[in-house]
Design an enzyme around this catalytic site. Structure first.
Site, short mmCIF file in Angstrom:
data_model
loop_
_atom_site.label_atom_id
_atom_site.label_comp_id
_atom_site.label_asym_id
_atom_site.label_seq_id
_atom_site.Cartn_x
_atom_site.Cartn_y
_atom_site.Cartn_z
N ASN A 70 -3.54 6.07 -2.03
CA ASN A 70 -2.96 6.32 -0.87
C ASN A 70 -2.24 7.53 -0.59
O ASN A 70 -2.16 8.07 0.57
CB ASN A 70 -2.14 5.13 -0.47
CG ASN A 70 -3.21 4.01 -0.07
OD1 ASN A 70 -4.13 4.11 0.51
ND2 ASN A 70 -2.55 2.75 -0.55
N HIS B 22 -1.13 -2.34 -7.28
CA HIS B 22 -2.05 -2.08 -6.10
C HIS B 22 -3.40 -1.80 -6.46
O HIS B 22 -3.86 -1.20 -7.42
CB HIS B 22 -1.45 -0.86 -5.57
CG HIS B 22 -2.25 -0.30 -4.32
ND1 HIS B 22 -3.18 0.70 -4.21
CD2 HIS B 22 -2.21 -0.92 -3.04
CE1 HIS B 22 -3.58 0.82 -2.97
NE2 HIS B 22 -2.98 -0.12 -2.24
N GLU C 46 -3.50 0.33 -9.79
CA GLU C 46 -2.47 1.19 -9.89
C GLU C 46 -0.95 0.55 -10.20
O GLU C 46 -0.65 -0.53 -9.35
CB GLU C 46 -2.05 2.11 -8.74
CG GLU C 46 -3.19 2.93 -8.50
CD GLU C 46 -3.32 3.75 -7.10
OE1 GLU C 46 -2.96 4.86 -7.15
OE2 GLU C 46 -3.35 2.98 -5.93
N SER D 52 0.91 -1.16 0.06
CA SER D 52 -0.10 -0.13 0.07
C SER D 52 0.81 1.22 -0.03
O SER D 52 0.41 2.26 -0.56
CB SER D 52 -0.96 0.12 1.21
OG SER D 52 -1.93 -1.01 1.23
#
Length: 298
Positions: free
Chosen positions: A192, A141, A153, A120
């Site tokens: 994130n 991700h 991603e 992450s």
């Protein structure tokens, strides 16, 4: 892209979702985890996930039967990756655990196998050397509730082979994802980089005793129109992930607030196995959390 056999390493909050989504789209998927008991828990989660696919994607029983046929399980790493074209690593968000995993994986995976981390917040360059094949390594991700919030991603590092990058973009599309290629390494990718500061700000407010989780969530939901507040999001993501991220930040910067947050999460959630949706309780109790009550924002 001619991937056929995919191994998903780790059957936790995101791992089992990645495995099921990939199998749903016709790939042969081997689910690897540290022992058979953990894998049995994953099988139970797949059963409930299939119901979500029926409800949210209108998946047919035939599609789901084929999905289960595409899934296999193995707690022996060498056997789990013996035929893998791609290994998607979804082990805990700890550099030490990930490096140890890649050291072991590098010894047993076929030369053809591409490695992808679902980390992450950590950069692929942090693990590239440990993989033994940096040119065939990158980050892939996924967001939680992968079948609905279907983002992928893709982020390489300085020596990722451009063809490998392109193949993984194609793979992401092949499993029903909106492929989101990044041009350079960025901690936290796009999602994130935006989300973690929100969650961090929320926990800061909490541990500083500014407000309780429900009040903070109500504020965010009402003011922005968001369907979930930060603490509801933490429950979905898994409090263990938040705990690990805060440990890294606390150790790196010796930030007093991060140290305080780690202590708070450990004592109130980790030690009590209140890890969020996956355990039935976190900041809220499930399956009927307070934020889903029609009167929550009144």
């Amino acid at each position: 892209m001619n991937y056929k056999n995919i191994t998903v390493a780790g059957s936790g909050v995101l791992g089992y979702q990645i495995a099921f989504q990939t199998a749903f789209h016709g790939f042969h998927v081997t689910v690897y985890d540290i022992n058979d008991a953990v894998l049995e828990k994953a099988k139970a989660k797949f059963e409930s996930l299939s119901e979500a696919y029926k409800k949210d994607l209108k998946a047919t029983q035939e599609q789901l039967d084929k999905t289960f046929q595409n899934l296999s399980y193995n707690s022996d790493l060498a056997a789990a990756v013996a035929n893998a074209d791609l290994v998607i690593e979804a082990v805990p968000e700890s550099p030490k655990i990930k490096i140890d995993f890649y050291n072991k994986l590098a010894k047993v995976a076929p030369e053809k196998t591409v490695f992808a981390t679902n980390s992450s917040t950590l950069l692929p360059s942090e693990f590239a050397e440990a993989t033994g094949r940096p040119s065939k390594f990158l980050a892939l991700h996924f967001a939680n509730t992968i079948w609905i919030h279907n983002t992928a991603e893709i982020m390489g590092h300085a020596t990722t082979d451009p063809k490998v990058f392109k193949d993984v973009v194609s793979f992401a599309k092949a499993i029903g994802m909106l492929a989101l290629p990044l041009n350079k390494e960025q901690p936290g990718y796009i999602l994130n980089s935006l989300l973690v500061p929100l969650l961090s700000a929320a926990t800061n407010l909490l541990v500083n005793e500014v407000a309780d989780p429900e009040t903070i969530d109500k504020t965010w939901m009402k003011a922005t129109g968001a369907p979930l507040g930060p603490f509801a999001i933490l429950d979905v993501v898994g409090i263990t992930t938040a705990y690990n991220i805060n440990i890294i930040a606390a150790e790196k910067n010796q930030d007093e607030l991060k140290i305080k947050t780690v202590k708070y999460l450990k004592e109130n959630f980790i030690d009590k196995n209140k890890l969020g949706v996956s355990t039935g309780e976190g900041f809220y109790k499930y399956p009927n959390p307070a934020y889903k009550d029609p009167d929550f924002l009144k």
